[in-house]
Design a protein around this motif. Sequence first.
Motif, mmCIF file in Angstrom:
data_model
loop_
_atom_site.group_PDB
_atom_site.id
_atom_site.type_symbol
_atom_site.label_atom_id
_atom_site.label_comp_id
_atom_site.label_asym_id
_atom_site.label_seq_id
_atom_site.Cartn_x
_atom_site.Cartn_y
_atom_site.Cartn_z
ATOM 1 N N LYS A 338 1.263 16.993 2.896
ATOM 2 C CA LYS A 338 1.827 17.796 1.816
ATOM 3 C C LYS A 338 2.732 16.945 0.918
ATOM 4 C CE LYS A 338 3.048 21.929 2.885
ATOM 5 N NZ LYS A 338 3.757 23.130 3.406
ATOM 6 N N THR A 339 3.502 16.063 1.517
ATOM 7 C CA THR A 339 4.374 15.155 0.765
ATOM 8 C C THR A 339 4.230 13.747 1.326
ATOM 9 O OG1 THR A 339 6.276 15.579 2.206
ATOM 10 C CG2 THR A 339 6.058 16.960 0.243
ATOM 11 N N TYR A 340 4.577 12.774 0.510
ATOM 12 C CA TYR A 340 4.537 11.378 0.956
ATOM 13 C C TYR A 340 5.669 10.635 0.259
ATOM 14 C CZ TYR A 340 2.707 6.827 2.367
ATOM 15 O OH TYR A 340 2.565 5.583 2.944
ATOM 16 N N LYS A 341 6.480 9.923 1.031
ATOM 17 C CA LYS A 341 7.611 9.196 0.476
ATOM 18 C C LYS A 341 7.252 7.729 0.311
ATOM 19 C CE LYS A 341 11.271 12.270 2.121
ATOM 20 N NZ LYS A 341 12.535 12.393 2.874
ATOM 21 N N LEU A 342 7.529 7.202 -0.877
ATOM 22 C CA LEU A 342 7.243 5.807 -1.185
ATOM 23 C C LEU A 342 8.317 5.270 -2.108
ATOM 24 C CD1 LEU A 342 5.249 3.363 -1.071
ATOM 25 C CD2 LEU A 342 4.159 4.321 -3.122
ATOM 26 N N PRO A 377 1.027 1.039 0.902
ATOM 27 C CA PRO A 377 1.599 -0.077 1.689
ATOM 28 C C PRO A 377 0.576 -1.147 2.065
ATOM 29 C CG PRO A 377 2.395 2.037 2.502
ATOM 30 C CD PRO A 377 1.280 2.332 1.549
ATOM 31 N N LYS A 378 -0.706 -0.831 2.001
ATOM 32 C CA LYS A 378 -1.751 -1.794 2.376
ATOM 33 C C LYS A 378 -2.278 -2.569 1.183
ATOM 34 C CE LYS A 378 -3.259 1.296 6.112
ATOM 35 N NZ LYS A 378 -4.397 2.066 6.675
ATOM 36 N N SER A 414 4.954 -2.132 -9.235
ATOM 37 C CA SER A 414 5.396 -2.220 -7.847
ATOM 38 C C SER A 414 6.028 -0.910 -7.400
ATOM 39 C CB SER A 414 6.412 -3.357 -7.694
ATOM 40 O OG SER A 414 7.555 -3.124 -8.515
ATOM 41 N N GLY A 415 6.212 -0.785 -6.089
ATOM 42 C CA GLY A 415 6.921 0.350 -5.522
ATOM 43 C C GLY A 415 6.262 1.677 -5.837
ATOM 44 N N ALA A 416 7.095 2.647 -6.184
ATOM 45 C CA ALA A 416 6.605 3.998 -6.439
ATOM 46 C C ALA A 416 5.687 4.041 -7.656
ATOM 47 C CB ALA A 416 7.779 4.951 -6.631
ATOM 48 N N GLN A 417 5.962 3.205 -8.662
ATOM 49 C CA GLN A 417 5.106 3.187 -9.847
ATOM 50 C C GLN A 417 3.696 2.713 -9.501
ATOM 51 O OE1 GLN A 417 5.536 4.356 -12.748
ATOM 52 N NE2 GLN A 417 7.715 4.483 -13.185
#
Length: 555
Positions: A338-342, A377-378, A414-417
């Motif tokens: 339902k949600t995913y934190k990054l 992350p992969k 990078s990151g969340a973007q």
Amino acid sequence: MGKRRRVAERRSNRPAVLGAMTAVVAVGAGLGAYLLYDGGAAADARTATTAGHRAVKTGPLTAAEVRTASTRFLTAWQQGKVADAAAATDDTAAAQALLTGYTKDAHIKDVTLTAKPATGAEVPFAVKATVSYQGHSKPLAYGSSLTVVRRASDGRPLVDWHASVVHPELKDGDTLVTGESGTPPVKALDRHGGELTAAKYPSLGPVLDGLREKYGKKAGGRAGVELRVVRGKASKAAKLSDKTLAELSKGTPGTVKTTLSPVYQAAAEQQVAKQDRSSVVVVRPSTGEILAVANHGHGFNVGFQGSLAPGSTMKIVTSTMLFEKGLVTPEAEHPCPKTYKLAGWTFHNDADSEIKHGSFKLSFGASCNNAFIDFAPKLSNSDLTKEAQQVYGLGMNNWSIGVPSFDGSVPVQSGAQMGASLIGQGGVRMNPLNMASVSATVASGVFHQPYLVSPDVDHRTLAKAARTMSAKTQGQLKEVMRYTAAYGTAVKPMAGLGPDSGAKTGSAEVDGQKKPNGWFTAYRGDLAAAGVVQAGGHGGDTAGPMVAALLKMGG
């Protein structure tokens, strides 16, 4: 005595105005009679003088201030008093340059300006004039508008200067020129030899301008005399073409044949007429030929030049990368939480849905975001960029379709973007031409750069992709897109299109916009198409029926 003297002093500081405060003044044949209300006198009446300095007027403009500022500007312009007209704006230098060119470079004379009732601070007006050049003459009539603003430094009402005040087709930095056109006109033909005109196909106005700009001198025509918009630096950077506003004498057009299909173009025009801010493009996967392009708004070619987040339609490119890397297969079990934190962001699925024990194919068909972001992350920051460039030919700025186009952008992030890019948000930008090409590449297995004019016409080189996806990857992509069309979010619009078809829906959130942009891209046999309805909502409900209707027409 002292009180009377102070009153007299205050009165002596005011400009001399008939009737103490107001006077009726005729301001020209086109403008009619206005109540002249001097801004300085009005300010005196409503603000205090402290220590010899007048207080700066603030707050909303009054109707009288709007009338006075607009009348001052229009009267001076009509009378040819360029310096006075420019001084009535908030950018004197830019206004004086363009208004001077209006007479000297555009050769426009006998100007009559007729103001219409204001709406707030906006004042529409009609322009009638004559364009004359070396014995050629033609009447000119059009509508424009101006907006009055309050200058922050002193509170004075002035015309908010933009080039569009002079003519609505002008962007800031553009100019008007009358003379022998540097580029001869062209007669554009469809793939069967029929003439293409903006009267018959309204969406083709910008396309025809682009064809003339690129092929006018090569097609064997002879230039005529015309009034035209000459684009400035900003407009050229936005890939806007020069535009003819009036022909004083016709040149002899050259002929340019395009790949457009009169049947598909007419059908595409009908589809976009049904929905505001809609655009659609149809291409042939086996060749890259563009069969149709249509936009509800005819002033800017969103289909070829738009730069919009493509939302979940980008998951086709993302899935290509995941399949090629062996990170997943269509049938592999892959949850969609339902949600995913990054990287400090929390990503959500539409309506906070989730898939606990489904396959990747199910997540693709349901357009479940976190099934894709879960792979972030992969991946390296450049993986998606390389995939888009190397397999789909996107983001290289090297397409040469025959008219100006935007080739998509998938920047390294990078990151969340970077995670957001996997679902077509973040910095990813596309248009219907780009996304139609993506579906076409899946359908044929090979990237063929879309084109509107055959490279045989001018021997230009079309862009090529660095590599071709494997047959295995193509099969996997067709499997998930076919599943989406048969059972997923695209099932309703794709009903009846058969097994040799596939689709992907998309919804792209836009800051400050109540509804997302609705996207849809699909293929059927040797046809591929993509569409967007800006602020339309879910792609399956908005862009989907438009695209599917064109695919249902067959090869």
